[in-house]
Design a protein around this motif. Structure first.
Motif, PDB file in Angstrom:
ATOM      1  N   ALA A  51      49.211  49.115   3.576  1.00 19.69           N
ATOM      2  CA  ALA A  51      47.805  49.035   3.997  1.00 19.69           C
ATOM      3  C   ALA A  51      47.585  47.833   4.904  1.00 19.69           C
ATOM      4  CB  ALA A  51      46.893  48.937   2.776  1.00 19.69           C
ATOM      5  N   SER A  52      46.518  47.879   5.691  1.00 13.13           N
ATOM      6  CA  SER A  52      46.199  46.766   6.587  1.00 13.13           C
ATOM      7  C   SER A  52      45.460  45.644   5.861  1.00 13.13           C
ATOM      8  CB  SER A  52      45.344  47.268   7.761  1.00 13.13           C
ATOM      9  OG  SER A  52      44.112  47.773   7.274  1.00 13.13           O
ATOM     10  N   TRP A  53      45.058  45.860   4.636  1.00 14.00           N
ATOM     11  CA  TRP A  53      44.377  44.841   3.848  1.00 14.00           C
ATOM     12  C   TRP A  53      45.322  44.283   2.800  1.00 14.00           C
ATOM     13  CZ3 TRP A  53      43.176  50.018   3.747  1.00 14.00           C
ATOM     14  CH2 TRP A  53      43.505  50.706   2.588  1.00 14.00           C
ATOM     15  N   VAL A  54      44.972  43.132   2.256  1.00 16.63           N
ATOM     16  CA  VAL A  54      45.771  42.489   1.213  1.00 16.63           C
ATOM     17  C   VAL A  54      44.926  42.454  -0.049  1.00 16.63           C
ATOM     18  CG1 VAL A  54      46.933  40.359   0.519  1.00 16.63           C
ATOM     19  CG2 VAL A  54      46.973  41.076   2.925  1.00 16.63           C
ATOM     20  N   VAL A  55      45.487  42.921  -1.156  1.00 16.55           N
ATOM     21  CA  VAL A  55      44.766  42.922  -2.422  1.00 16.55           C
ATOM     22  C   VAL A  55      45.156  41.672  -3.206  1.00 16.55           C
ATOM     23  CG1 VAL A  55      44.275  44.166  -4.568  1.00 16.55           C
ATOM     24  CG2 VAL A  55      44.734  45.441  -2.450  1.00 16.55           C
ATOM     25  N   LEU A  56      44.125  40.939  -3.603  1.00 20.11           N
ATOM     26  CA  LEU A  56      44.302  39.761  -4.444  1.00 20.11           C
ATOM     27  C   LEU A  56      43.469  39.947  -5.704  1.00 20.11           C
ATOM     28  CD1 LEU A  56      43.924  36.904  -1.775  1.00 20.11           C
ATOM     29  CD2 LEU A  56      46.043  37.939  -2.625  1.00 20.11           C
ATOM     30  N   ALA A  57      43.682  39.074  -6.673  1.00 16.29           N
ATOM     31  CA  ALA A  57      42.849  39.042  -7.878  1.00 16.29           C
ATOM     32  C   ALA A  57      42.313  37.635  -8.027  1.00 16.29           C
ATOM     33  CB  ALA A  57      43.663  39.434  -9.104  1.00 16.29           C
ATOM     34  N   ASP A  58      41.051  37.532  -8.457  1.00 19.20           N
ATOM     35  CA  ASP A  58      40.457  36.211  -8.684  1.00 19.20           C
ATOM     36  C   ASP A  58      41.036  35.626  -9.980  1.00 19.20           C
ATOM     37  OD1 ASP A  58      38.964  37.179 -10.914  1.00 19.20           O
ATOM     38  OD2 ASP A  58      37.112  37.348  -9.778  1.00 19.20           O
ATOM     39  N   PRO A  59      40.673  34.412 -10.355  1.00 19.95           N
ATOM     40  CA  PRO A  59      41.272  33.793 -11.546  1.00 19.95           C
ATOM     41  C   PRO A  59      41.095  34.578 -12.849  1.00 19.95           C
ATOM     42  CG  PRO A  59      40.282  32.109 -10.193  1.00 19.95           C
ATOM     43  CD  PRO A  59      39.883  33.435  -9.595  1.00 19.95           C
ATOM     44  N   GLU A  60      40.139  35.515 -12.913  1.00 21.51           N
ATOM     45  CA  GLU A  60      39.976  36.325 -14.125  1.00 21.51           C
ATOM     46  C   GLU A  60      40.536  37.740 -13.965  1.00 21.51           C
ATOM     47  OE1 GLU A  60      36.585  36.184 -16.536  1.00 21.51           O
ATOM     48  OE2 GLU A  60      36.352  34.023 -16.329  1.00 21.51           O
ATOM     49  N   GLY A  61      41.246  37.982 -12.847  1.00 24.40           N
ATOM     50  CA  GLY A  61      41.911  39.263 -12.665  1.00 24.40           C
ATOM     51  C   GLY A  61      41.119  40.329 -11.939  1.00 24.40           C
ATOM     52  N   ASN A  62      39.943  40.005 -11.423  1.00 29.88           N
ATOM     53  CA  ASN A  62      39.143  40.976 -10.670  1.00 29.88           C
ATOM     54  C   ASN A  62      39.734  41.150  -9.281  1.00 29.88           C
ATOM     55  OD1 ASN A  62      36.937  41.287 -12.655  1.00 29.88           O
ATOM     56  ND2 ASN A  62      36.613  39.125 -12.204  1.00 29.88           N
ATOM     57  N   GLU A  63      40.113  42.379  -8.942  1.00 29.41           N
ATOM     58  CA  GLU A  63      40.721  42.639  -7.649  1.00 29.41           C
ATOM     59  C   GLU A  63      39.691  42.519  -6.526  1.00 29.41           C
ATOM     60  OE1 GLU A  63      40.725  45.035 -10.109  1.00 29.41           O
ATOM     61  OE2 GLU A  63      42.802  45.044 -10.798  1.00 29.41           O
ATOM     62  N   PHE A  64      40.164  42.019  -5.383  1.00 29.20           N
ATOM     63  CA  PHE A  64      39.362  42.008  -4.158  1.00 29.20           C
ATOM     64  C   PHE A  64      40.305  42.131  -2.983  1.00 29.20           C
ATOM     65  CE2 PHE A  64      40.311  37.547  -4.881  1.00 29.20           C
ATOM     66  CZ  PHE A  64      40.448  36.981  -3.629  1.00 29.20           C
ATOM     67  N   CYS A  65      39.774  42.555  -1.845  1.00 31.78           N
ATOM     68  CA  CYS A  65      40.609  42.790  -0.675  1.00 31.78           C
ATOM     69  C   CYS A  65      40.273  41.812   0.434  1.00 31.78           C
ATOM     70  CB  CYS A  65      40.403  44.208  -0.144  1.00 31.78           C
ATOM     71  SG  CYS A  65      40.938  45.484  -1.301  1.00 31.78           S
ATOM     72  N   VAL A  66      41.318  41.364   1.115  1.00 36.43           N
ATOM     73  CA  VAL A  66      41.158  40.543   2.310  1.00 36.43           C
ATOM     74  C   VAL A  66      41.465  41.475   3.477  1.00 36.43           C
ATOM     75  CG1 VAL A  66      41.871  38.478   3.563  1.00 36.43           C
ATOM     76  CG2 VAL A  66      41.944  38.507   1.037  1.00 36.43           C
ATOM     77  N   LEU A  67      40.427  41.773   4.248  1.00 32.61           N
ATOM     78  CA  LEU A  67      40.568  42.688   5.382  1.00 32.61           C
ATOM     79  C   LEU A  67      40.988  41.900   6.620  1.00 32.61           C
ATOM     80  CD1 LEU A  67      37.346  44.815   4.777  1.00 32.61           C
ATOM     81  CD2 LEU A  67      39.627  45.123   3.799  1.00 32.61           C
ATOM     82  N   ALA A  68      41.121  42.586   7.730  1.00 36.58           N
ATOM     83  CA  ALA A  68      41.508  41.937   8.980  1.00 36.58           C
ATOM     84  C   ALA A  68      40.425  40.952   9.419  1.00 36.58           C
ATOM     85  CB  ALA A  68      41.715  42.984  10.062  1.00 36.58           C
ATOM     86  N   THR A  69      40.803  40.015  10.252  1.00 35.78           N
ATOM     87  CA  THR A  69      39.869  39.018  10.775  1.00 35.78           C
ATOM     88  C   THR A  69      38.745  39.703  11.529  1.00 35.78           C
ATOM     89  OG1 THR A  69      41.657  37.435  10.950  1.00 35.78           O
ATOM     90  CG2 THR A  69      39.685  36.988  12.264  1.00 35.78           C
TER      91      THR A  69
END
Length: 133
Positions: free
Chosen positions: A112-130
C-alpha cells in the motif's frame, strides 16, 4: 442543515498520556480535562486557537477526546485516523511518529502507499502521502 463532525471519542487506559502523544502528532493542544459520567478522566485536545462560527472560513478540525475505560483494546479498529504530513516526506513523518512512541502495525496492507502505525495504546492509524497545504 446537516450535522457536522466535531469530535472523535477514543476509549483508552491513560487519557493524559494518549492526549500528549496525539498533541505531538497533530500539533494540537489540551483544551480541557474533566471527569466523565462514570467518574473516569476525559481529556479533550484540539487545534490551537481555532475559533468556530460563521466568520471563520473553512472547516473547523474536530477535537479528539480520550476517556479512561477499564477494558483494553482487543481487535483491529473499525474506525481509524489518517494523517498527512504537510512539511516533510512520508518516510520522515513515519520516523518522527515512531520516535514519539508509535509502532508499526500490520493489518494486511502489503504494497500500500500508506504506512500503518499504532499509537501507544495500540490504536491503528495511517500515515498517507505528503499533502502540502
Amino acid at each position: 442543515m446537516a450535522s457536522k463532525f466535531t469530535e472523535l471519542a477514543i476509549d483508552c487506559a491513560d487519557p493524559a498520556a494518549l492526549a500528549r502523544f496525539w498533541c505531538a502528532v497533530l500539533d494540537y493542544e489540551v483544551q480541557g480535562v474533566e471527569e466523565g459520567d462514570e467518574g473516569e478522566e476525559v481529556v479533550a485536545i484540539g487545534p490551537p486557537s481555532v475559533p468556530e462560527g460563521k466568520g471563520r472560513p473553512g472547516p473547523v478540525p474536530p477535537t479528539l477526546t480520550f476517556a479512561r475505560v477499564p477494558e483494553g483494546k482487543t481487535v483491529k479498529n473499525r474506525l481509524h485516523i489518517d494523517v498527512n504530513p504537510t512539511d516533510r516526506e512520508q518516510g520522515e513523518e513515519v520516523e518522527r511518529l515512531l520516535a514519539l512512541g508509535a509502532r508499526r502495525a500490520d493489518v494486511g496492507q502489503d504494497g500500500a502507499s500508506w504506512v500503518v502505525l499504532a499509537d501507544p495504546e495500540g490504536n491503528e492509524f495511517c500515515v498517507l502521502a505528503t499533502r502540502c497545504p
